[in-house]
Design a protein around this motif. Structure first.
Motif, mmCIF file in Angstrom:
data_model
loop_
_atom_site.group_PDB
_atom_site.id
_atom_site.type_symbol
_atom_site.label_atom_id
_atom_site.label_comp_id
_atom_site.label_asym_id
_atom_site.label_seq_id
_atom_site.Cartn_x
_atom_site.Cartn_y
_atom_site.Cartn_z
ATOM 1 N N VAL A 152 0.841 -1.199 0.000
ATOM 2 C CA VAL A 152 0.000 0.000 0.000
ATOM 3 C C VAL A 152 0.875 1.248 0.000
ATOM 4 O O VAL A 152 0.638 2.195 -0.771
ATOM 5 N N GLU A 153 1.907 1.270 0.851
ATOM 6 C CA GLU A 153 2.765 2.456 0.912
ATOM 7 C C GLU A 153 3.603 2.606 -0.353
ATOM 8 O O GLU A 153 3.879 3.725 -0.788
ATOM 9 N N LEU A 154 3.998 1.483 -0.952
ATOM 10 C CA LEU A 154 4.725 1.535 -2.215
ATOM 11 C C LEU A 154 3.896 2.241 -3.281
ATOM 12 O O LEU A 154 4.404 3.052 -4.071
ATOM 13 N N CYS A 155 2.587 1.956 -3.281
ATOM 14 C CA CYS A 155 1.678 2.496 -4.298
ATOM 15 C C CYS A 155 1.108 3.875 -3.951
ATOM 16 O O CYS A 155 0.492 4.513 -4.815
ATOM 17 N N ARG A 156 1.301 4.336 -2.718
ATOM 18 C CA ARG A 156 0.638 5.561 -2.269
ATOM 19 C C ARG A 156 0.892 6.757 -3.190
ATOM 20 O O ARG A 156 -0.048 7.499 -3.526
#
Length: 223
Positions: A152-156
């Motif tokens: 999720v944080e990679l894609c944020r």
């Protein structure tokens, strides 16, 4: 070389999946500028040339290690074969083995001409799935709760702009309260689970983010 954007990675994945849906064998390769090229193989002519010449059927004009006439791809019955009878100076390789004479191609096999890697795809071979393909559903690749947080944080950043690059290890570490080394370990595991470990380093993160988004592992609700 700069990291590819998620938008580019998504476009690459969609191009491959569109070629798969058409059902005909095709080739996937990248030019030195990082652009992906998908080439559907025709049934006619039954013999295609591979070489550095611009007029070659599969032209690899950017690669000085490729001979002007390097190899042949031949359609024999329902199969494709690669032929190198000493045409090339540096040889042709199939899955790491030098081609001497003729070798049958199978889905997801790896051809190397000079310094250019070419992946052969045959959608009719349903028993194999390439790393470039999109997962059928989010359930096909299970991830741990922490791995999902990392995803999720990679894609944020992409939630704000599709042309943004994925978050850095430091940014992910701060968001999920892990060390940078722990984030790197989770990403290495994710690269392996998604079959991305052999991609160039500058493509792994963009491809992982693109796959997670297109497969529905990460959705706008997660942000």
């Amino acid at each position: 070389m700069s990291e590819v954007s998620v938008a580019d990675a998504v476009a690459d994945l969609k191009a491959i999946n569109e070629a798969e849906r058409q059902g005909s064998p095709f080739l996937v390769l990248r030019s030195p500028d990082g652009r992906q090229h998908v080439r559907t193989l025709p049934t006619q002519p039954a013999k295609l040339t591979v070489g550095r010449r611009a007029e070659a059927d599969v032209a690899l004009s950017w690669d000085p290690e490729v001979s002007r006439l390097h190899a042949l791809l031949e359609h024999v019955g329902d199969d494709w074969v690669v032929v190198d009878d000493g045409l090339s100076r540096n040889g042709s390789f199939l899955d790491g083995t030098k081609v001497i004479g003729r070798r049958r191609l199978s889905d997801a096999c790896r051809l190397v001409f000079g310094e250019t890697v070419v992946i052969f795809r045959d959608p009719a071979d349903s028993h194999s799935q390439t790393t470039a393909s999109l997962p059928i559903s989010a359930a096909t690749i299970p991830v741990t709760p922490m791995q999902r947080k990392v995803l999720v944080e990679l894609c944020r950043p992409v939630n704000e702009s599709a042309f943004a690059t994925p978050a850095t290890n430091k940014e992910i570490a701060e968001a999920v309260h892990l060390s940078v080394d722990a984030v790197k370990a989770h990403l290495r595991s994710l690269f392996e689970r998604f079959g991305l470990e052999e991609l160039p380093q500058n493509q792994k993160r963009g491809r992982l983010a693109a796959t997670a988004l297109v497969a529905g592992l990460v959705t706008p609700r997660d942000f």
